[in-house]
Scaffold this motif. Structure first.
Motif, PDB file in Angstrom:
ATOM      1  N   ARG A 136       0.760 -52.232 -64.124  1.00 25.03           N
ATOM      2  CA  ARG A 136      -0.007 -51.552 -64.945  1.00 25.03           C
ATOM      3  C   ARG A 136       0.819 -51.098 -66.455  1.00 25.03           C
ATOM      4  NH1 ARG A 136      -5.218 -50.061 -66.177  1.00 25.03           N
ATOM      5  NH2 ARG A 136      -5.773 -50.433 -63.856  1.00 25.03           N
ATOM      6  N   ARG A 137       1.910 -50.442 -66.047  1.00 23.31           N
ATOM      7  CA  ARG A 137       2.476 -50.083 -67.352  1.00 23.31           C
ATOM      8  C   ARG A 137       3.261 -50.946 -67.801  1.00 23.31           C
ATOM      9  NH1 ARG A 137       7.813 -49.487 -67.119  1.00 23.31           N
ATOM     10  NH2 ARG A 137       7.866 -49.136 -64.946  1.00 23.31           N
ATOM     11  N   LYS A 138       3.815 -51.957 -67.052  1.00 23.98           N
ATOM     12  CA  LYS A 138       4.423 -53.092 -67.792  1.00 23.98           C
ATOM     13  C   LYS A 138       3.731 -54.326 -68.347  1.00 23.98           C
ATOM     14  CE  LYS A 138       8.632 -52.855 -64.478  1.00 23.98           C
ATOM     15  NZ  LYS A 138       9.352 -53.737 -63.547  1.00 23.98           N
ATOM     16  N   LEU A 139       2.530 -54.529 -67.802  1.00 23.99           N
ATOM     17  CA  LEU A 139       1.607 -55.314 -68.419  1.00 23.99           C
ATOM     18  C   LEU A 139       1.198 -54.993 -69.832  1.00 23.99           C
ATOM     19  CD1 LEU A 139       0.345 -58.278 -68.213  1.00 23.99           C
ATOM     20  CD2 LEU A 139      -1.689 -57.243 -67.034  1.00 23.99           C
ATOM     21  N   ARG A 140       0.747 -53.233 -69.879  1.00 19.09           N
ATOM     22  CA  ARG A 140       0.383 -52.896 -71.033  1.00 19.09           C
ATOM     23  C   ARG A 140       1.399 -52.884 -72.111  1.00 19.09           C
ATOM     24  NH1 ARG A 140      -1.101 -47.242 -70.145  1.00 19.09           N
ATOM     25  NH2 ARG A 140       1.188 -46.936 -70.268  1.00 19.09           N
ATOM     26  N   THR A 141       2.487 -52.613 -71.675  1.00 16.03           N
ATOM     27  CA  THR A 141       3.776 -52.768 -72.652  1.00 16.03           C
ATOM     28  C   THR A 141       3.926 -54.163 -73.050  1.00 16.03           C
ATOM     29  OG1 THR A 141       5.038 -50.951 -71.607  1.00 16.03           O
ATOM     30  CG2 THR A 141       6.004 -52.650 -72.831  1.00 16.03           C
ATOM     31  N   VAL A 142       3.724 -55.218 -72.202  1.00 16.59           N
ATOM     32  CA  VAL A 142       3.747 -56.800 -72.693  1.00 16.59           C
ATOM     33  C   VAL A 142       2.934 -56.803 -73.826  1.00 16.59           C
ATOM     34  CG1 VAL A 142       3.271 -58.961 -72.138  1.00 16.59           C
ATOM     35  CG2 VAL A 142       5.021 -57.455 -70.626  1.00 16.59           C
ATOM     36  N   ILE A 143       1.512 -56.814 -73.374  1.00 14.85           N
ATOM     37  CA  ILE A 143       0.243 -57.140 -74.371  1.00 14.85           C
ATOM     38  C   ILE A 143       0.396 -55.997 -75.735  1.00 14.85           C
ATOM     39  CG2 ILE A 143      -1.962 -57.183 -74.576  1.00 14.85           C
ATOM     40  CD1 ILE A 143      -2.158 -57.924 -71.636  1.00 14.85           C
ATOM     41  N   TYR A 144       0.837 -54.967 -75.621  1.00 14.23           N
ATOM     42  CA  TYR A 144       0.517 -54.003 -76.691  1.00 14.23           C
ATOM     43  C   TYR A 144       1.734 -54.364 -77.638  1.00 14.23           C
ATOM     44  CZ  TYR A 144       2.256 -49.928 -79.246  1.00 14.23           C
ATOM     45  OH  TYR A 144       2.791 -49.260 -80.415  1.00 14.23           O
ATOM     46  N   ASN A 145       2.972 -54.692 -77.316  1.00 12.55           N
ATOM     47  CA  ASN A 145       3.648 -55.423 -78.052  1.00 12.55           C
ATOM     48  C   ASN A 145       3.854 -56.470 -78.857  1.00 12.55           C
ATOM     49  OD1 ASN A 145       6.602 -53.558 -78.226  1.00 12.55           O
ATOM     50  ND2 ASN A 145       6.179 -53.443 -76.057  1.00 12.55           N
ATOM     51  N   LEU A 146       3.094 -57.423 -78.212  1.00 13.12           N
ATOM     52  CA  LEU A 146       2.552 -58.649 -78.619  1.00 13.12           C
ATOM     53  C   LEU A 146       1.474 -58.511 -79.834  1.00 13.12           C
ATOM     54  CD1 LEU A 146       2.427 -61.319 -75.592  1.00 13.12           C
ATOM     55  CD2 LEU A 146       4.521 -60.577 -77.017  1.00 13.12           C
ATOM     56  N   TYR A 196      17.490 -54.211 -80.591  1.00 13.04           N
ATOM     57  CA  TYR A 196      17.591 -53.808 -81.732  1.00 13.04           C
ATOM     58  C   TYR A 196      17.693 -55.010 -83.005  1.00 13.04           C
ATOM     59  CZ  TYR A 196      19.072 -50.081 -78.727  1.00 13.04           C
ATOM     60  OH  TYR A 196      19.096 -49.213 -77.738  1.00 13.04           O
ATOM     61  N   CYS A 197      17.034 -56.271 -82.842  1.00 13.99           N
ATOM     62  CA  CYS A 197      17.194 -57.202 -83.578  1.00 13.99           C
ATOM     63  C   CYS A 197      15.983 -56.806 -84.758  1.00 13.99           C
ATOM     64  CB  CYS A 197      16.878 -58.316 -83.137  1.00 13.99           C
ATOM     65  SG  CYS A 197      16.643 -59.939 -84.456  1.00 13.99           S
ATOM     66  N   ARG A 198      15.998 -56.613 -85.923  1.00 10.58           N
ATOM     67  CA  ARG A 198      15.192 -56.592 -87.089  1.00 10.58           C
ATOM     68  C   ARG A 198      15.144 -57.719 -88.191  1.00 10.58           C
ATOM     69  NH1 ARG A 198      14.794 -50.837 -89.210  1.00 10.58           N
ATOM     70  NH2 ARG A 198      12.459 -51.556 -89.853  1.00 10.58           N
ATOM     71  N   LEU A 199      14.235 -58.452 -88.176  1.00  9.57           N
ATOM     72  CA  LEU A 199      14.445 -59.687 -89.058  1.00  9.57           C
ATOM     73  C   LEU A 199      13.792 -59.067 -90.454  1.00  9.57           C
ATOM     74  CD1 LEU A 199      13.125 -62.728 -86.910  1.00  9.57           C
ATOM     75  CD2 LEU A 199      15.525 -61.890 -87.292  1.00  9.57           C
ATOM     76  N   LYS A 200      12.850 -58.276 -90.409  1.00  7.30           N
ATOM     77  CA  LYS A 200      12.244 -57.775 -91.542  1.00  7.30           C
ATOM     78  C   LYS A 200      12.487 -56.332 -91.751  1.00  7.30           C
ATOM     79  CE  LYS A 200      10.068 -61.743 -92.270  1.00  7.30           C
ATOM     80  NZ  LYS A 200      10.276 -62.629 -93.474  1.00  7.30           N
ATOM     81  N   HIS A 201      13.550 -55.924 -92.572  1.00  9.55           N
ATOM     82  CA  HIS A 201      13.976 -54.528 -92.483  1.00  9.55           C
ATOM     83  C   HIS A 201      12.933 -53.606 -93.280  1.00  9.55           C
ATOM     84  CE1 HIS A 201      17.765 -54.846 -90.411  1.00  9.55           C
ATOM     85  NE2 HIS A 201      17.793 -56.060 -90.999  1.00  9.55           N
ATOM     86  N   ASN A 202      12.019 -54.294 -94.276  1.00  4.72           N
ATOM     87  CA  ASN A 202      11.110 -53.568 -94.993  1.00  4.72           C
ATOM     88  C   ASN A 202       9.743 -53.213 -94.141  1.00  4.72           C
ATOM     89  OD1 ASN A 202      10.426 -56.306 -94.701  1.00  4.72           O
ATOM     90  ND2 ASN A 202       8.768 -56.167 -96.515  1.00  4.72           N
ATOM     91  N   ILE A 203       9.827 -53.496 -92.707  1.00  2.00           N
ATOM     92  CA  ILE A 203       8.609 -53.398 -91.903  1.00  2.00           C
ATOM     93  C   ILE A 203       9.346 -52.396 -90.803  1.00  2.00           C
ATOM     94  CG2 ILE A 203       7.140 -54.303 -90.130  1.00  2.00           C
ATOM     95  CD1 ILE A 203       7.243 -56.945 -91.614  1.00  2.00           C
ATOM     96  N   GLU A 204       8.497 -51.367 -90.488  1.00  2.00           N
ATOM     97  CA  GLU A 204       8.822 -50.406 -89.716  1.00  2.00           C
ATOM     98  C   GLU A 204       9.066 -50.758 -88.340  1.00  2.00           C
ATOM     99  OE1 GLU A 204       7.468 -45.995 -87.860  1.00  2.00           O
ATOM    100  OE2 GLU A 204       6.209 -47.113 -89.163  1.00  2.00           O
ATOM    101  N   GLY A 205      10.207 -50.475 -87.618  1.00  5.34           N
ATOM    102  CA  GLY A 205      10.347 -50.846 -86.137  1.00  5.34           C
ATOM    103  C   GLY A 205      11.625 -50.349 -85.651  1.00  5.34           C
ATOM    104  N   THR A 206      11.922 -50.515 -84.517  1.00 10.35           N
ATOM    105  CA  THR A 206      13.214 -50.510 -83.773  1.00 10.35           C
ATOM    106  C   THR A 206      13.874 -51.426 -83.382  1.00 10.35           C
ATOM    107  OG1 THR A 206      12.273 -50.056 -81.701  1.00 10.35           O
ATOM    108  CG2 THR A 206      12.336 -47.997 -83.030  1.00 10.35           C
ATOM    109  N   GLY A 207      13.260 -52.923 -83.335  1.00 13.87           N
ATOM    110  CA  GLY A 207      14.016 -53.994 -82.884  1.00 13.87           C
ATOM    111  C   GLY A 207      13.951 -53.861 -81.227  1.00 13.87           C
ATOM    112  N   VAL A 208      13.132 -53.317 -80.474  1.00 14.59           N
ATOM    113  CA  VAL A 208      13.151 -53.086 -79.094  1.00 14.59           C
ATOM    114  C   VAL A 208      12.093 -53.950 -78.628  1.00 14.59           C
ATOM    115  CG1 VAL A 208      12.982 -51.596 -77.177  1.00 14.59           C
ATOM    116  CG2 VAL A 208      14.575 -50.972 -79.118  1.00 14.59           C
ATOM    117  N   GLY A 209      10.976 -54.102 -79.225  1.00 18.79           N
ATOM    118  CA  GLY A 209       9.771 -54.699 -78.673  1.00 18.79           C
ATOM    119  C   GLY A 209       9.697 -55.890 -77.666  1.00 18.79           C
ATOM    120  N   LEU A 210      10.277 -56.943 -78.684  1.00 18.84           N
ATOM    121  CA  LEU A 210      10.323 -58.329 -78.151  1.00 18.84           C
ATOM    122  C   LEU A 210      11.601 -58.230 -76.828  1.00 18.84           C
ATOM    123  CD1 LEU A 210       9.323 -60.856 -80.797  1.00 18.84           C
ATOM    124  CD2 LEU A 210       8.063 -59.927 -78.730  1.00 18.84           C
TER     125      LEU A 210
END
Length: 243
Positions: A136-146, A196-210
Motif C-alpha cells: 500500500r505504501r509503495k503504490l500510494r507513493t508511486v501514484i502520488y508522485n506521478l 536529486y535531478c531537477r530540470l526546472k529549478h524555479n519549481i519547488e522540489g527535491t529531485g527525488v520523486g521520479l
C-alpha cells in the motif's frame, strides 16, 4: 595439493537479501520525507498567513484554520499508515496486500486536494483494472508522485488536465498518468529518473520523486516508460507484474 570446496550459496543469497533490504530502507526513508513534505509545506504557509491575519477577519481566519487542520490530519494519516505497516513486522520492504487502485487514488486526491483546487486541475479517472497485490505504501507513493508532478509541471498557458488510466498488457498492470504540462526535452528525458535531478529549478522540489518511483517499480520486477513533448505534456506508464 589440497583443494577445499566451501558451499557459499546460502551466504550469497543472504547477501542479496541484505542488499535488497538496504535498498528498500533507503526507499522507505525517501518516501517518508517526500510524502510528508507537501502537507507540511501547506501547514507552514497557512501558519505564516495566520500570523498576519487578525482574528476579527472571521471568514479568512476560519478558512486558514481549516487549512491547518487539513494539513495536520493528512500528516497524521500518513504517519499512522507508515507506523501501522511496521507495527508487527520488521521487514522494511513493505507487506503486500490486495489493493483497490481507486482507494489509493482517493488517498492521493485527499493529500493533494489543496494543490488541485489551487491550480483548477481537471483529473479524469479511467480504471479498467481495479485491484492489484502490492505494498500500500509503495503504490500510494508511486501514484502520488506521478499526479503531483503533473500538477507541479503544468503549463502557464492552460489549465492542467490529468488522466489516470489502468489496464493490463503482457502480464503487467499498467498505470498511466498523462498531462498537458510543459513537457520534457527528448535529450533530457533519461535524467528525470536520477536522484536529486531537477530540470526546472524555479519549481519547488527535491529531485527525488521520479527516482523513488523507478526504484519501487524496478525492485518489484516492473518497469517505467516516459513519453513527452515540449509544451504539449508528458505520459508516464508504470508496469507492475500481475501476481
Amino acid at each position: 595439493m589440497i583443494v577445499t570446496f566451501v558451499e557459499i550459496t546460502a551466504i550469497v543469497e543472504e547477501l542479496m537479501v541484505q542488499k535488497k533490504l538496504v535498498a528498500d530502507y533507503e526507499i522507505l526513508l525517501d518516501t517518508i520525507c517526500h510524502d510528508i513534505k507537501n502537507p507540511l509545506t501547506n501547514l507552514v504557509l497557512a501558519v505564516g498567513l495566520l500570523k498576519k491575519t487578525k482574528p476579527v477577519e472571521t471568514k479568512k481566519y476560519n478558512s486558514l484554520l481549516e487549512t491547518v487542520d487539513n494539513a495536520l490530519c493528512k500528516m497524521h494519516a500518513l504517519i499512522n499508515d507508515l507506523a501501522a505497516e511496521r507495527k508487527n513486522c520488521y521487514d522494511i520492504s513493505g507487506e503486500e496486500e490486495l489493493l483497490s487502485i481507486e482507494n489509493i487514488l482517493e488517498d492521493v486526491h485527499s493529500i493533494l486536494s489543496d494543490n488541485i483546487t489551487e491550480t483548477g486541475a481537471m483529473i479524469q479517472i479511467n480504471i479498467n483494472v481495479r485491484e492489484i497485490t502490492f505494498s500500500r505504501r509503495k503504490l500510494r507513493t508511486v501514484i502520488y508522485n506521478l499526479v503531483n508532478n503533473a500538477l507541479k509541471f503544468r503549463s502557464e498557458k492552460r489549465k492542467p488536465e490529468i488522466s489516470v488510466t489502468s489496464y493490463t498488457e503482457d502480464g503487467f498492470l499498467v498505470i498511466a498518468v498523462k498531462d498537458n504540462g510543459v513537457g520534457i526535452e527528448a535529450s533530457r528525458q533519461d535524467e528525470v529518473f536520477s536522484k536529486y535531478c531537477r530540470l526546472k529549478h524555479n519549481i519547488e522540489g527535491t529531485g527525488v520523486g521520479l527516482h523513488l518511483v523507478k526504484e519501487i517499480v524496478t525492485n518489484a520486477g516492473g518497469k517505467i516508460m516516459l513519453q513527452s513533448e515540449v509544451d504539449k505534456g508528458s505520459e508516464l506508464k508504470i508496469y507492475l507484474r500481475i501476481k
